[in-house]
Design an enzyme around this catalytic site. Structure first.
Site, PDB file in Angstrom:
ATOM      1  CG  LEU A 137       6.136  36.515  71.214  1.00 56.65           C
ATOM      2  CD1 LEU A 137       7.269  36.967  72.116  1.00 56.65           C
ATOM      3  CD2 LEU A 137       4.868  37.298  71.522  1.00 56.65           C
ATOM      4  CG  ASP A 138       4.739  40.322  65.458  1.00 54.12           C
ATOM      5  OD1 ASP A 138       5.793  40.988  65.475  1.00 54.12           O
ATOM      6  OD2 ASP A 138       3.679  40.732  65.960  1.00 54.12           O
ATOM      7  CG  PHE A 139      10.707  39.399  61.928  1.00 55.08           C
ATOM      8  CD1 PHE A 139      11.644  38.394  62.136  1.00 55.08           C
ATOM      9  CD2 PHE A 139      11.105  40.551  61.268  1.00 55.08           C
ATOM     10  CE1 PHE A 139      12.960  38.547  61.703  1.00 55.08           C
ATOM     11  CE2 PHE A 139      12.412  40.710  60.827  1.00 55.08           C
ATOM     12  CZ  PHE A 139      13.344  39.700  61.044  1.00 55.08           C
ATOM     13  CB  THR A 141       6.257  41.027  68.948  1.00 52.87           C
ATOM     14  OG1 THR A 141       5.296  41.769  68.199  1.00 52.87           O
ATOM     15  CG2 THR A 141       5.853  41.010  70.408  1.00 52.87           C
TER      16      THR A 141
END
Length: 275
Positions: A137-139, A141
């Site tokens: 999951l991106d930073f 999210t």
């Protein structure tokens, strides 16, 4: 004194596995004389009392190494043999662990970060096994992220050929009326710089005239794909939460909280990817 009635589930003196057609399996393929009783293994895996597990066996819902077991008292080696209940595999290897984490925002989906940002180490180190994250999951999210030391399960969950669905709740500013074509565009596909992307499902959750909340489900795993799909339609997400991976739900797990998957839950997840 009346004679005590024997249980209908009293193990017979001689037990044999049966195949899917109900025929006795060859003697060479019978369960080993040593090992652990199957009903005890099922009880430990969360299928109820020993008597309840005997009933599950009698109903033909259990298979060992692909062969249906109908008789009581069969012994198995949990470390070597594969057991399914209702088509769901049981994880009997005590050394394997899979956990669900609600990854908070501003945490890197990695076990270390060269920039010194907060990473997943603090969550994985709570367990004696060396766990690794399944996907990313991106930073910015938050939401559901799985950690495991089961390499085959991790591989199948991330490989595109298994089409594991993931659900996200997306929040973005929106004044005025909700754009009628947005959900249709997400479902029919939008063009991104690395190729088209399409949501399997998209629905409006809420809209109050200031911001909107949309739930999307897709099986792709390209980098920041959900954010990029909305950006292609002119909407920058202010919050993004992953709420489901296959049959596993985030539910009421708070950001930063972690829990081990229940045996039945893990079995459903394994069945999702053909294990």
């Amino acid at each position: 004194m009346a004679e005590r009635r024997r249980s209908a589930f009293t193990p017979p003196r001689s037990v044999r596995l049966r195949d899917s057609d109900g025929r006795p399996a060859p003697a060479a393929e019978s369960a080993p004389a040593s090992g652990e009783r199957l009903q005890k293994v099922l009880a430990r895996a969360g299928f109820g009392s020993r008597r309840a597990c005997e009933a599950i066996i009698a109903q033909g819902r259990v298979s060992v190494d692909g062969e249906t077991v109908l008789e009581q008292g069969v012994r198995i080696d949990p470390a070597r043999q594969v057991v399914h209940v209702d088509g769901r595999r049981l994880q009997l290897d005590g050394g394997k662990r899979t956990v669900a984490l609600n990854k908070p925002r501003h945490v890197v989906s990695a076990m270390s970060d060269p920039e010194g940002r907060r990473d997943l180490t603090e969550f994985a180190e709570r367990f004696p096994e060396r766990l690794y994250h399944v996907g990313r999951l991106d930073f910015e999210t938050e939401g559901l992220l799985l950690l495991t030391n089961d390499g085959e399960l991790a591989h199948r969950l991330t490989h595109p050929s298994f089409d594991v669905e993931k659900t996200y709740v997306c929040r973005f500013p929106l004044t005025g009326a909700f754009p009628r074509g947005l959900l249709k565009a997400l479902r029919e596909g939008v063009e991104l710089e690395d190729g088209p992307a399409r949501a399997d499902r998209a629905r409006l959750v809420a809209h109050d005239g200031r911001e909107a909340v949309v739930e999307v489900t897709l099986h792709e795993g390209r980098n920041r794909i959900v954010r990029r799909m909305f950006a292609s339609q002119g909407h920058e997400l202010t919050a993004l939460v992953r709420t489901r991976i296959g049959p596993i739900l985030l539910a009421d797990l708070a950001p930063g909280q972690i829990r081990e998957l229940e045996p039945k839950e893990l079995g459903t997840l394994m069945a999702e990817v053909g294990l």
